[in-house]
Motif scaffolding. Sequence first.
Motif, PDB file in Angstrom:
ATOM      1  N   VAL A 115    -148.850  70.223 -45.491  1.00  0.00           N
ATOM      2  CA  VAL A 115    -148.483  71.063 -44.433  1.00  0.00           C
ATOM      3  C   VAL A 115    -148.387  72.287 -45.836  1.00  0.00           C
ATOM      4  O   VAL A 115    -147.960  72.346 -47.097  1.00  0.00           O
ATOM      5  CB  VAL A 115    -146.670  71.172 -44.413  1.00  0.00           C
ATOM      6  CG1 VAL A 115    -146.443  72.503 -44.168  1.00  0.00           C
ATOM      7  CG2 VAL A 115    -146.394  69.893 -43.600  1.00  0.00           C
ATOM      8  N   ALA A 116    -149.590  73.321 -45.719  1.00  0.00           N
ATOM      9  CA  ALA A 116    -149.874  74.331 -46.098  1.00  0.00           C
ATOM     10  C   ALA A 116    -148.866  75.533 -46.920  1.00  0.00           C
ATOM     11  O   ALA A 116    -147.016  75.238 -46.077  1.00  0.00           O
ATOM     12  CB  ALA A 116    -151.391  75.318 -46.043  1.00  0.00           C
ATOM     13  N   ALA A 117    -148.578  75.521 -48.251  1.00  0.00           N
ATOM     14  CA  ALA A 117    -147.250  77.145 -48.121  1.00  0.00           C
ATOM     15  C   ALA A 117    -147.438  77.798 -47.021  1.00  0.00           C
ATOM     16  O   ALA A 117    -148.434  78.901 -46.908  1.00  0.00           O
ATOM     17  CB  ALA A 117    -147.520  78.407 -49.029  1.00  0.00           C
ATOM     18  N   GLY A 118    -146.322  78.142 -46.855  1.00  0.00           N
ATOM     19  CA  GLY A 118    -145.974  79.084 -45.787  1.00  0.00           C
ATOM     20  C   GLY A 118    -146.442  78.579 -44.363  1.00  0.00           C
ATOM     21  O   GLY A 118    -146.451  79.430 -43.023  1.00  0.00           O
ATOM     22  N   LYS A 119    -146.497  77.188 -43.880  1.00  0.00           N
ATOM     23  CA  LYS A 119    -146.705  76.925 -42.767  1.00  0.00           C
ATOM     24  C   LYS A 119    -145.755  76.094 -42.280  1.00  0.00           C
ATOM     25  O   LYS A 119    -145.101  75.525 -42.933  1.00  0.00           O
ATOM     26  CB  LYS A 119    -148.576  76.138 -42.461  1.00  0.00           C
ATOM     27  CG  LYS A 119    -149.844  77.005 -43.670  1.00  0.00           C
ATOM     28  CD  LYS A 119    -149.231  78.087 -41.936  1.00  0.00           C
ATOM     29  CE  LYS A 119    -150.436  78.893 -42.525  1.00  0.00           C
ATOM     30  NZ  LYS A 119    -151.282  80.043 -41.884  1.00  0.00           N
ATOM     31  N   LYS A 120    -146.236  75.202 -41.266  1.00  0.00           N
ATOM     32  CA  LYS A 120    -144.929  73.819 -40.358  1.00  0.00           C
ATOM     33  C   LYS A 120    -145.807  73.093 -39.730  1.00  0.00           C
ATOM     34  O   LYS A 120    -147.430  72.983 -39.381  1.00  0.00           O
ATOM     35  CB  LYS A 120    -144.450  74.549 -39.459  1.00  0.00           C
ATOM     36  CG  LYS A 120    -143.780  76.056 -40.256  1.00  0.00           C
ATOM     37  CD  LYS A 120    -142.964  76.750 -38.384  1.00  0.00           C
ATOM     38  CE  LYS A 120    -141.827  77.878 -38.776  1.00  0.00           C
ATOM     39  NZ  LYS A 120    -140.561  78.599 -37.826  1.00  0.00           N
ATOM     40  N   MET A 121    -144.955  71.600 -40.010  1.00  0.00           N
ATOM     41  CA  MET A 121    -145.508  70.731 -39.675  1.00  0.00           C
ATOM     42  C   MET A 121    -144.414  70.156 -38.298  1.00  0.00           C
ATOM     43  O   MET A 121    -142.754  70.347 -38.131  1.00  0.00           O
ATOM     44  CB  MET A 121    -145.876  69.291 -40.405  1.00  0.00           C
ATOM     45  CG  MET A 121    -146.034  67.956 -39.748  1.00  0.00           C
ATOM     46  SD  MET A 121    -146.299  66.847 -41.160  1.00  0.00           S
ATOM     47  CE  MET A 121    -147.681  67.334 -41.337  1.00  0.00           C
TER      48      MET A 121
END
Length: 213
Positions: A172-178
Motif C-alpha cells: 500500500v503506497a503512502a496516501g493509498k488504501k487497500m
Amino acid sequence: MTNEPKKCKYCQAEMPPNANICLHCGKRQGGALKYILIALAVFVVIGVVVAGFGKDDGPKKVNSDNSVEDNAGNDATTEESKKDTFTVGETAEMQNVQVTLSNYEESEGSGFYKPSEGKVFVLAEFEIANNSDKDLAISSLLSFKGYADDYSLNYSVAAMIDKADSTLDGSVAAGKKMKGWIGYEVDADWGKVEIEFSPEVWKSKKFKFLIEK
C-alpha cells in the motif's frame, strides 16, 4: 587578567598564573564543574531518547469525523485515547495507518471447497488506509493472526476461493488504501473470533479486532 602566581587548591604550592596542572602534586586545577554539567547534559539526552522509544504508541479509535476517541467515548488525543480491541465498523489508527474491520460473514463454502465436517468458514473484510509517508507491505499469512475462542487459527485458502480477487496481499503506497478479505476455518459453534493485524515494520505493535457471533 593578573600575572601574579596562584596557589594549587590541593597542595597550596605556588603555580604560574596560566597553569592548569600543579607541577608539585600533578593535579588539574578547576574545570570540574564543566565536566559535571556535560555529564548531566548527556544523561538528560539519554533519558529523552529512552523515553521516546519506550512510549507506547498504541492503537486509538477513530470516529467517522476522523476525531480520536477514548474508551469512555470522549474525544481525546492523549494517552487516554488508546484502545486494545476493536469491533465490526470501528476504525483503529496507529502510526498514521488506519484499519477498519468493515464486515464479516460465515460461509459453508461452495462447489468442491467446503469446510471440514463440523466446521464453517469465517471471513473478515478489512480496509487499510496508509496515511504515513512510507509504503506498507501487507501479507495475509504474515500480517494477520486469527484465534477462535482463544485457539489459534490457520489461514484458509479454501475459505478464500470466492474472494480470490480481493485478498489482503501487496504493498500500500503512502496516501493509498487497500481493501480485501481474510478467511479462516472454525468450529461451527464458535463464539468469538479475534484477528490481530501487525505489519512486519511494527514488530510487536498490533491492532486487535473482535468478531462475536
